[in-house]
Design a protein around this motif. Structure first.
Motif, mmCIF file in Angstrom:
data_model
loop_
_atom_site.group_PDB
_atom_site.id
_atom_site.type_symbol
_atom_site.label_atom_id
_atom_site.label_comp_id
_atom_site.label_asym_id
_atom_site.label_seq_id
_atom_site.Cartn_x
_atom_site.Cartn_y
_atom_site.Cartn_z
ATOM 1 N N THR A 55 0.827 -1.209 0.000
ATOM 2 C CA THR A 55 0.000 0.000 0.000
ATOM 3 C C THR A 55 0.863 1.261 0.000
ATOM 4 O O THR A 55 0.352 2.357 -0.263
ATOM 5 N N TYR A 56 2.128 1.117 0.295
ATOM 6 C CA TYR A 56 3.070 2.235 0.301
ATOM 7 C C TYR A 56 3.239 2.755 -1.127
ATOM 8 O O TYR A 56 3.252 1.953 -2.082
ATOM 9 N N PRO A 57 3.374 4.060 -1.333
ATOM 10 C CA PRO A 57 3.511 4.600 -2.692
ATOM 11 C C PRO A 57 4.670 3.948 -3.445
ATOM 12 O O PRO A 57 5.796 3.888 -2.951
ATOM 13 N N GLN A 58 4.399 3.455 -4.650
ATOM 14 C CA GLN A 58 5.417 2.716 -5.401
ATOM 15 C C GLN A 58 6.591 3.602 -5.817
ATOM 16 O O GLN A 58 7.694 3.091 -6.031
ATOM 17 N N ARG A 59 6.375 4.886 -5.916
ATOM 18 C CA ARG A 59 7.484 5.774 -6.283
ATOM 19 C C ARG A 59 8.492 5.909 -5.151
ATOM 20 O O ARG A 59 9.612 6.409 -5.357
ATOM 21 N N MET A 60 8.125 5.451 -3.936
ATOM 22 C CA MET A 60 8.973 5.617 -2.761
ATOM 23 C C MET A 60 9.783 4.375 -2.396
ATOM 24 O O MET A 60 10.447 4.350 -1.364
ATOM 25 N N PHE A 61 9.735 3.354 -3.237
ATOM 26 C CA PHE A 61 10.579 2.179 -2.953
ATOM 27 C C PHE A 61 10.947 1.459 -4.239
ATOM 28 O O PHE A 61 10.200 1.462 -5.218
ATOM 29 N N ASP A 62 12.143 0.871 -4.209
ATOM 30 C CA ASP A 62 12.628 0.030 -5.300
ATOM 31 C C ASP A 62 12.933 -1.360 -4.741
ATOM 32 O O ASP A 62 13.258 -1.514 -3.552
ATOM 33 N N VAL A 63 12.845 -2.355 -5.633
ATOM 34 C CA VAL A 63 13.090 -3.747 -5.243
ATOM 35 C C VAL A 63 14.260 -4.286 -6.048
ATOM 36 O O VAL A 63 14.283 -4.174 -7.281
ATOM 37 N N VAL A 64 15.231 -4.867 -5.359
ATOM 38 C CA VAL A 64 16.381 -5.498 -6.007
ATOM 39 C C VAL A 64 16.411 -6.967 -5.618
ATOM 40 O O VAL A 64 16.402 -7.304 -4.426
ATOM 41 N N VAL A 65 16.420 -7.849 -6.592
ATOM 42 C CA VAL A 65 16.560 -9.282 -6.353
ATOM 43 C C VAL A 65 17.935 -9.716 -6.836
ATOM 44 O O VAL A 65 18.302 -9.482 -7.991
ATOM 45 N N VAL A 66 18.708 -10.332 -5.945
ATOM 46 C CA VAL A 66 20.017 -10.873 -6.308
ATOM 47 C C VAL A 66 19.825 -12.368 -6.544
ATOM 48 O O VAL A 66 19.751 -13.154 -5.603
ATOM 49 N N SER A 67 19.708 -12.743 -7.813
ATOM 50 C CA SER A 67 19.420 -14.128 -8.192
ATOM 51 C C SER A 67 20.730 -14.895 -8.348
ATOM 52 O O SER A 67 21.421 -14.786 -9.356
ATOM 53 N N ASP A 68 21.058 -15.674 -7.335
ATOM 54 C CA ASP A 68 22.334 -16.385 -7.274
ATOM 55 C C ASP A 68 22.114 -17.872 -7.554
ATOM 56 O O ASP A 68 21.458 -18.563 -6.784
ATOM 57 N N HIS A 69 22.664 -18.335 -8.682
ATOM 58 C CA HIS A 69 22.556 -19.749 -9.076
ATOM 59 C C HIS A 69 21.096 -20.212 -9.190
ATOM 60 O O HIS A 69 20.731 -21.293 -8.752
ATOM 61 N N GLN A 70 20.279 -19.373 -9.788
ATOM 62 C CA GLN A 70 18.905 -19.767 -10.073
ATOM 63 C C GLN A 70 18.763 -20.043 -11.573
ATOM 64 O O GLN A 70 19.610 -19.655 -12.376
ATOM 65 N N SER A 71 17.685 -20.715 -11.944
ATOM 66 C CA SER A 71 17.532 -21.168 -13.320
ATOM 67 C C SER A 71 17.282 -19.999 -14.274
ATOM 68 O O SER A 71 16.823 -18.931 -13.865
ATOM 69 N N GLU A 72 17.567 -20.236 -15.553
ATOM 70 C CA GLU A 72 17.326 -19.222 -16.578
ATOM 71 C C GLU A 72 15.844 -18.881 -16.665
ATOM 72 O O GLU A 72 15.477 -17.717 -16.872
ATOM 73 N N MET A 73 14.988 -19.877 -16.505
ATOM 74 C CA MET A 73 13.547 -19.639 -16.560
ATOM 75 C C MET A 73 13.112 -18.717 -15.429
ATOM 76 O O MET A 73 12.306 -17.797 -15.628
ATOM 77 N N THR A 74 13.644 -18.939 -14.222
ATOM 78 C CA THR A 74 13.331 -18.075 -13.085
ATOM 79 C C THR A 74 13.779 -16.642 -13.363
ATOM 80 O O THR A 74 13.029 -15.687 -13.123
ATOM 81 N N ASN A 75 14.993 -16.493 -13.889
ATOM 82 C CA ASN A 75 15.509 -15.158 -14.193
ATOM 83 C C ASN A 75 14.700 -14.464 -15.282
ATOM 84 O O ASN A 75 14.474 -13.249 -15.235
ATOM 85 N N MET A 76 14.246 -15.222 -16.268
ATOM 86 C CA MET A 76 13.415 -14.640 -17.331
ATOM 87 C C MET A 76 12.096 -14.130 -16.764
ATOM 88 O O MET A 76 11.632 -13.042 -17.123
#
Length: 397
Positions: free
Chosen positions: A73-94
């Protein structure tokens, strides 16, 4: 030296640390019953957050976490999301690349959560300005009001760190339920109990918020391969930074469903505690002389026996001593009762279900496994310490 002297020495050498640990648990379990904090008032301004989610081979659970964060519910302009995908599948990354997040795909030879967090900080755009960073594990689920409540808690706390309350999201097996009970005992003793008497809470691995500038500077100094939170905790205590705890902000965490997985995770936790103990015990005299109570408490906390290891020793000594020297067993029975009392006080009612008795049939397997992991962690810690000493001596020569 005869047999009885050897028995007395072994008995007291084991009993004293167990008694200190049991007393510590009971004191803070009782303290947690009093002085509950009210929910933080509505913040006057909206902080800008960066939410970092390290994900190592968590292809199945990462989307649950990302979706709950994107649905805030927090304003989307006020937060960013970073996912560090370490040794995950290509399909997951896509699939992740199609979401409104920043996706990073490092290729670490030896992976760790600390490395993932460092990688995320290094790769953030320089023009982005954030007030605070929130770290979640893959598999964590949060409420839609999570960021809004964390913003309120951050402003209200007036400190650089806030830990949210991690609870179990799955209670599907006896091991998962036991893990959930241990988590809530930790919440009562090491977080709510501490806050109630004015001491810093303990960090819990995920679901924590840091001032961005402090985190950006200090995360680069972390070297632990299993528990970055303990090293960050040591840095905070060393600098006299208070860790606040938000008991009403929930982070639902996936618990180990199998005994083997639980014991492996417990082994990593025990090793990390031993590592922090060895690295920081030298600061105890200075902390005592300067009356730095948070730092003293944390150092004592790390020198205590892990709870499951303590229960293993208490059980073994309580069962063996009556057949050797009955009167020596009495004090062990007393502190066994004290430990059970502390755990029962710290366990919330919602976890006392019809499967309670059945779940505790697995407790001996957990304690035996933890004892094995403790011995392995101790041997590994001693080996690393000896290697470090040899390295320093070679460097000097």
């Amino acid at each position: 030296m005869d047999f009885w002297w050897i028995l007395y020495i072994i008995d007291w050498a084991l009993f004293i640390p167990m008694a200190i640990t049991a007393t510590y648990l009971l004191f803070f379990a009782v303290a947690a019953l009093f002085k509950h904090k009210s929910p933080a008032p509505k913040a006057k301004q909206e902080s800008r957050f960066i939410v970092i989610i390290p994900s190592y081979k968590d292809d199945d659970r990462i989307f649950d976490t990302v979706n709950t964060i994107l649905g805030q519910t927090y304003p989307q302009r006020m937060f960013d999301v970073v996912v560090v995908s370490d040794h995950q599948s290509e399909m997951t990354n896509m699939r992740l690349a199609q979401l409104p997040i920043t996706l990073l795909t490092p290729n670490f030879a030896e992976s760790s959560k600390a490395k993932s967090l460092q990688y995320a900080i290094i790769n953030l755009p320089q023009f982005k300005i954030y007030d605070a960073v929130i770290v979640l594990d893959a598999g964590n689920i949060v409420m839609p009001e999570f960021l809004e409540m964390m913003n309120n808690a951050y402003e209200s706390a007036g400190t650089k760190v806030v830990q949210a309350r991690r609870v179990a999201r799955n209670l599907n097996t006896s091991i998962a339920r036991l893990d959930a009970i241990f988590t809530e005992i930790n919440n009562s003793v090491f977080r709510r109990g501490h806050i109630s008497i004015g001491l810093s809470a303990s960090l819990d691995g995920s679901g924590y918020l840091f001032n961005f500038a402090w985190f950006k500077q200090h995360i680069m100094k972390v070297h632990s391969w299993v528990g970055e939170s303990k090293e960050l905790e040591a840095m905070l205590m060393h600098e006299g930074v208070f860790i606040d705890y938000a008991d009403d902000i929930f982070v639902f965490d996936y618990k180990a469903s199998e005994l083997q997985v639980f014991n492996r995770e417990r082994g990593k936790w025990i090793y990390n505690q031993l590592h922090c103990q060895i690295a920081n015990v030298k600061y105890l005299p200075s902390a005592i002389m300067n009356r730095r109570y948070d730092w003293i408490d944390k150092l004592l906390q790390w020198t205590m026996m892990p709870r499951t290891v303590m229960m293993a020793f208490i059980t073994i000594m309580s069962c063996i001593l009556p057949f050797i020297y009955f009167t020596l067993a009495i004090k062990w029975w007393f502190f066994a009762a004290l430990t059970l009392m502390a755990c029962s006080i710290a366990t919330p009612n919602y976890l006392v279900t019809k499967d309670w008795d059945k779940d505790f049939l697995n407790a001996p397997l957990v304690t035996i496994g933890s004892l094995h992991q403790f011995i392995r962690a101790f041997r590994k810690g001693m080996k690393i310490s000896v290697n470090n000493i040899h390295h320093k001596l070679n460097h000097i020569s």
